[in-house]
Design a protein around this motif. Structure first.
Motif, PDB file in Angstrom:
ATOM      1  N   MET A  79       0.818  -1.210   0.000  1.00  0.00           N
ATOM      2  CA  MET A  79       0.000   0.000   0.000  1.00  0.00           C
ATOM      3  C   MET A  79       0.852   1.262   0.000  1.00  0.00           C
ATOM      4  O   MET A  79       1.851   1.352   0.730  1.00  0.00           O
ATOM      5  CB  MET A  79      -0.914   0.016   1.232  1.00  0.00           C
ATOM      6  CG  MET A  79      -1.892   1.189   1.206  1.00  0.00           C
ATOM      7  SD  MET A  79      -3.183   1.063   2.455  1.00  0.00           S
ATOM      8  CE  MET A  79      -2.254   1.462   3.901  1.00  0.00           C
ATOM      9  N   CYS A  80       0.427   2.239  -0.790  1.00  0.00           N
ATOM     10  CA  CYS A  80       1.094   3.539  -0.827  1.00  0.00           C
ATOM     11  C   CYS A  80       0.753   4.278   0.466  1.00  0.00           C
ATOM     12  O   CYS A  80      -0.420   4.450   0.792  1.00  0.00           O
ATOM     13  CB  CYS A  80       0.629   4.339  -2.045  1.00  0.00           C
ATOM     14  SG  CYS A  80       1.299   6.014  -2.080  1.00  0.00           S
ATOM     15  N   ARG A  81       1.789   4.702   1.175  1.00  0.00           N
ATOM     16  CA  ARG A  81       1.555   5.425   2.438  1.00  0.00           C
ATOM     17  C   ARG A  81       0.924   6.788   2.189  1.00  0.00           C
ATOM     18  O   ARG A  81       0.246   7.340   3.036  1.00  0.00           O
ATOM     19  CB  ARG A  81       2.884   5.651   3.168  1.00  0.00           C
ATOM     20  CG  ARG A  81       3.341   4.491   4.022  1.00  0.00           C
ATOM     21  CD  ARG A  81       4.338   4.973   5.077  1.00  0.00           C
ATOM     22  NE  ARG A  81       5.576   5.461   4.485  1.00  0.00           N
ATOM     23  CZ  ARG A  81       6.586   4.679   4.110  1.00  0.00           C
ATOM     24  NH1 ARG A  81       6.488   3.371   4.259  1.00  0.00           N
ATOM     25  NH2 ARG A  81       7.681   5.180   3.589  1.00  0.00           N
ATOM     26  N   GLU A  82       1.186   7.348   1.016  1.00  0.00           N
ATOM     27  CA  GLU A  82       0.716   8.706   0.737  1.00  0.00           C
ATOM     28  C   GLU A  82      -0.768   8.745   0.394  1.00  0.00           C
ATOM     29  O   GLU A  82      -1.489   9.631   0.840  1.00  0.00           O
ATOM     30  CB  GLU A  82       1.516   9.319  -0.418  1.00  0.00           C
ATOM     31  CG  GLU A  82       3.016   9.401  -0.176  1.00  0.00           C
ATOM     32  CD  GLU A  82       3.370  10.256   1.025  1.00  0.00           C
ATOM     33  OE1 GLU A  82       2.705  11.292   1.226  1.00  0.00           O
ATOM     34  OE2 GLU A  82       4.296   9.883   1.768  1.00  0.00           O
ATOM     35  N   CYS A  83      -1.222   7.785  -0.422  1.00  0.00           N
ATOM     36  CA  CYS A  83      -2.599   7.897  -0.925  1.00  0.00           C
ATOM     37  C   CYS A  83      -3.439   6.642  -0.703  1.00  0.00           C
ATOM     38  O   CYS A  83      -4.627   6.640  -1.008  1.00  0.00           O
ATOM     39  CB  CYS A  83      -2.602   8.266  -2.409  1.00  0.00           C
ATOM     40  SG  CYS A  83      -2.164   6.881  -3.482  1.00  0.00           S
ATOM     41  N   GLY A  84      -2.839   5.567  -0.221  1.00  0.00           N
ATOM     42  CA  GLY A  84      -3.630   4.368   0.043  1.00  0.00           C
ATOM     43  C   GLY A  84      -3.817   3.452  -1.165  1.00  0.00           C
ATOM     44  O   GLY A  84      -4.445   2.407  -1.060  1.00  0.00           O
ATOM     45  N   TYR A  85      -3.233   3.810  -2.315  1.00  0.00           N
ATOM     46  CA  TYR A  85      -3.314   2.936  -3.492  1.00  0.00           C
ATOM     47  C   TYR A  85      -2.709   1.571  -3.151  1.00  0.00           C
ATOM     48  O   TYR A  85      -1.686   1.474  -2.474  1.00  0.00           O
ATOM     49  CB  TYR A  85      -2.554   3.586  -4.659  1.00  0.00           C
ATOM     50  CG  TYR A  85      -2.216   2.629  -5.783  1.00  0.00           C
ATOM     51  CD1 TYR A  85      -3.151   2.329  -6.768  1.00  0.00           C
ATOM     52  CD2 TYR A  85      -0.955   2.023  -5.855  1.00  0.00           C
ATOM     53  CE1 TYR A  85      -2.840   1.442  -7.802  1.00  0.00           C
ATOM     54  CE2 TYR A  85      -0.640   1.147  -6.881  1.00  0.00           C
ATOM     55  CZ  TYR A  85      -1.586   0.853  -7.846  1.00  0.00           C
ATOM     56  OH  TYR A  85      -1.280  -0.024  -8.848  1.00  0.00           O
ATOM     57  N   LEU A  86      -3.365   0.505  -3.609  1.00  0.00           N
ATOM     58  CA  LEU A  86      -2.857  -0.843  -3.353  1.00  0.00           C
ATOM     59  C   LEU A  86      -2.231  -1.420  -4.617  1.00  0.00           C
ATOM     60  O   LEU A  86      -2.878  -1.442  -5.678  1.00  0.00           O
ATOM     61  CB  LEU A  86      -4.004  -1.758  -2.894  1.00  0.00           C
ATOM     62  CG  LEU A  86      -4.593  -1.463  -1.519  1.00  0.00           C
ATOM     63  CD1 LEU A  86      -5.775  -2.386  -1.244  1.00  0.00           C
ATOM     64  CD2 LEU A  86      -3.543  -1.607  -0.416  1.00  0.00           C
ATOM     65  N   SER A 107       6.822   4.515  -9.696  1.00  0.00           N
ATOM     66  CA  SER A 107       6.182   5.342  -8.667  1.00  0.00           C
ATOM     67  C   SER A 107       4.692   5.044  -8.648  1.00  0.00           C
ATOM     68  O   SER A 107       4.146   4.452  -9.583  1.00  0.00           O
ATOM     69  CB  SER A 107       6.452   6.822  -8.925  1.00  0.00           C
ATOM     70  OG  SER A 107       6.020   7.155 -10.220  1.00  0.00           O
ATOM     71  N   CYS A 108       4.043   5.452  -7.578  1.00  0.00           N
ATOM     72  CA  CYS A 108       2.619   5.216  -7.393  1.00  0.00           C
ATOM     73  C   CYS A 108       1.846   5.804  -8.579  1.00  0.00           C
ATOM     74  O   CYS A 108       2.020   6.981  -8.912  1.00  0.00           O
ATOM     75  CB  CYS A 108       2.160   5.875  -6.089  1.00  0.00           C
ATOM     76  SG  CYS A 108       0.373   5.804  -5.859  1.00  0.00           S
ATOM     77  N   PRO A 109       0.990   5.010  -9.246  1.00  0.00           N
ATOM     78  CA  PRO A 109       0.268   5.522 -10.413  1.00  0.00           C
ATOM     79  C   PRO A 109      -0.765   6.588 -10.055  1.00  0.00           C
ATOM     80  O   PRO A 109      -1.242   7.311 -10.932  1.00  0.00           O
ATOM     81  CB  PRO A 109      -0.414   4.276 -10.996  1.00  0.00           C
ATOM     82  CG  PRO A 109      -0.448   3.276  -9.895  1.00  0.00           C
ATOM     83  CD  PRO A 109       0.724   3.587  -8.993  1.00  0.00           C
ATOM     84  N   VAL A 110      -1.088   6.704  -8.766  1.00  0.00           N
ATOM     85  CA  VAL A 110      -2.104   7.693  -8.361  1.00  0.00           C
ATOM     86  C   VAL A 110      -1.451   9.007  -7.929  1.00  0.00           C
ATOM     87  O   VAL A 110      -1.799  10.080  -8.417  1.00  0.00           O
ATOM     88  CB  VAL A 110      -2.984   7.132  -7.217  1.00  0.00           C
ATOM     89  CG1 VAL A 110      -3.959   8.196  -6.721  1.00  0.00           C
ATOM     90  CG2 VAL A 110      -3.742   5.889  -7.690  1.00  0.00           C
ATOM     91  N   CYS A 111      -0.477   8.911  -7.008  1.00  0.00           N
ATOM     92  CA  CYS A 111       0.068  10.157  -6.435  1.00  0.00           C
ATOM     93  C   CYS A 111       1.557  10.350  -6.744  1.00  0.00           C
ATOM     94  O   CYS A 111       2.148  11.323  -6.317  1.00  0.00           O
ATOM     95  CB  CYS A 111      -0.161  10.178  -4.923  1.00  0.00           C
ATOM     96  SG  CYS A 111       0.941   9.091  -4.007  1.00  0.00           S
ATOM     97  N   PHE A 112       2.156   9.390  -7.470  1.00  0.00           N
ATOM     98  CA  PHE A 112       3.562   9.477  -7.879  1.00  0.00           C
ATOM     99  C   PHE A 112       4.560   9.388  -6.728  1.00  0.00           C
ATOM    100  O   PHE A 112       5.719   9.749  -6.880  1.00  0.00           O
ATOM    101  CB  PHE A 112       3.823  10.729  -8.733  1.00  0.00           C
ATOM    102  CG  PHE A 112       2.900  10.806  -9.916  1.00  0.00           C
ATOM    103  CD1 PHE A 112       3.013   9.904 -10.964  1.00  0.00           C
ATOM    104  CD2 PHE A 112       1.865  11.728  -9.937  1.00  0.00           C
ATOM    105  CE1 PHE A 112       2.124   9.936 -12.028  1.00  0.00           C
ATOM    106  CE2 PHE A 112       0.971  11.774 -11.006  1.00  0.00           C
ATOM    107  CZ  PHE A 112       1.098  10.874 -12.053  1.00  0.00           C
ATOM    108  N   ALA A 113       4.084   8.921  -5.549  1.00  0.00           N
ATOM    109  CA  ALA A 113       5.031   8.652  -4.460  1.00  0.00           C
ATOM    110  C   ALA A 113       5.979   7.547  -4.937  1.00  0.00           C
ATOM    111  O   ALA A 113       5.635   6.753  -5.814  1.00  0.00           O
ATOM    112  CB  ALA A 113       4.277   8.196  -3.213  1.00  0.00           C
ATOM    113  N   SER A 114       7.187   7.499  -4.359  1.00  0.00           N
ATOM    114  CA  SER A 114       8.169   6.528  -4.845  1.00  0.00           C
ATOM    115  C   SER A 114       7.862   5.126  -4.306  1.00  0.00           C
ATOM    116  O   SER A 114       7.073   4.953  -3.376  1.00  0.00           O
ATOM    117  CB  SER A 114       9.570   6.963  -4.427  1.00  0.00           C
ATOM    118  OG  SER A 114       9.707   6.783  -3.042  1.00  0.00           O
TER     119      SER A 114
HETATM  120 FE    FE Z   1       0.071   6.971  -3.896  1.00  0.00          FE
END
Ligand code: FE
Length: 212
Positions: free
Chosen positions: A164-171, A197-204
């Motif tokens: 899970m992305c810590r920034e946006c919760g994307y799984l 990177s996260c496809p939703v928020c671009f977090a690494s």
């Molecule tokens: Fe994200």
């Protein structure tokens, strides 16, 4: 003035066990077990062919430690070492203690004819990774696999399927991958490129945690 590190002796086991407890409370994969840590520290101290533990005393107490464990590389045809258990007491961080410990371990390994030092650090430990890079270590493309031999299960929580992305919760679901970034379906998270990177928020990628 911080003194040079020295090699640990049996008298240092209690304090080193305390430091390891701090370390393992920070690492995702491990939980501290004082008896196991003391046993292992004594094993190394009593058998110098296995490795060395270096400690640093400040004002009469050990405030940092690092271990080198010895093995052999058939590729290099030389002795090589694993660097483990690098920990500095919280009050003494960012004061050069870690650098002194690493330099001491590297100097020791060079002097003793070792060809390489390998270490593991948490995937999301950016501070640690920055520190090791500054000390001249480069990240390997190799992936770590483990098998716990007591009950046949794997130790590595990183084998959790979904992350899970810590920034946006994307799984991230390996069954789906991330086709838009050319990550094929069936790709385990550990095999996803570090550049992804996260496809939703671009977090690494480092901003993802195992999701269970
Ligand atoms: Fe994200």
């Amino acid at each position: 003035m911080i003194p040079e590190p020295r090699t640990a002796t049996e008298r240092d086991v209690t304090r080193c066990t305390e430091l390891l407890e701090i370390l393992f409370s920070q690492e995702q994969e491990f939980t501290a077990d004082g008896a196991a840590q003391s046993r292992a520290l004594n094993m190394i101290i009593d058998n110098p062919e296995l490795g060395r533990i270096f400690v640093i005393d400040i004002d009469g107490a050990i405030q940092g430690m690092v271990a080198l464990l010895f093995t052999v590389s058939t590729f290099l045809g030389r002795k090589v070492a694993l660097l483990e258990d690098m920990v500095v007491a919280p009050a003494w961080r960012s004061k050069g203690v870690g650098t002194l410990l690493i330099n001491h371990a590297v100097d020791f390994a060079r002097r003793e004819g070792f060809g390489r030092i390998t270490l593991l650090t948490d995937r999301d430990n950016e501070t640690g990774q920055k520190f090791y890079r500054a000390q001249g270590f480069a990240m390997s493309e190799m992936v770590v696999f483990r098998k716990l031999l007591d009950d046949g299960t794997t130790l590595n929580k990183c084998e959790s399927d979904t992350w899970m992305c810590r920034e946006c919760g994307y799984l991230y679901d390996p069954a789906e991958g991330d086709p838009e970034s050319r990550i094929k379906e069936g790709t385990p998270f550990v095999e996803v490129s570090g550049q992804w990177s996260c496809p939703v928020c671009f977090a690494s990628k480092a901003d993802f945690d195992p999701f269970s």
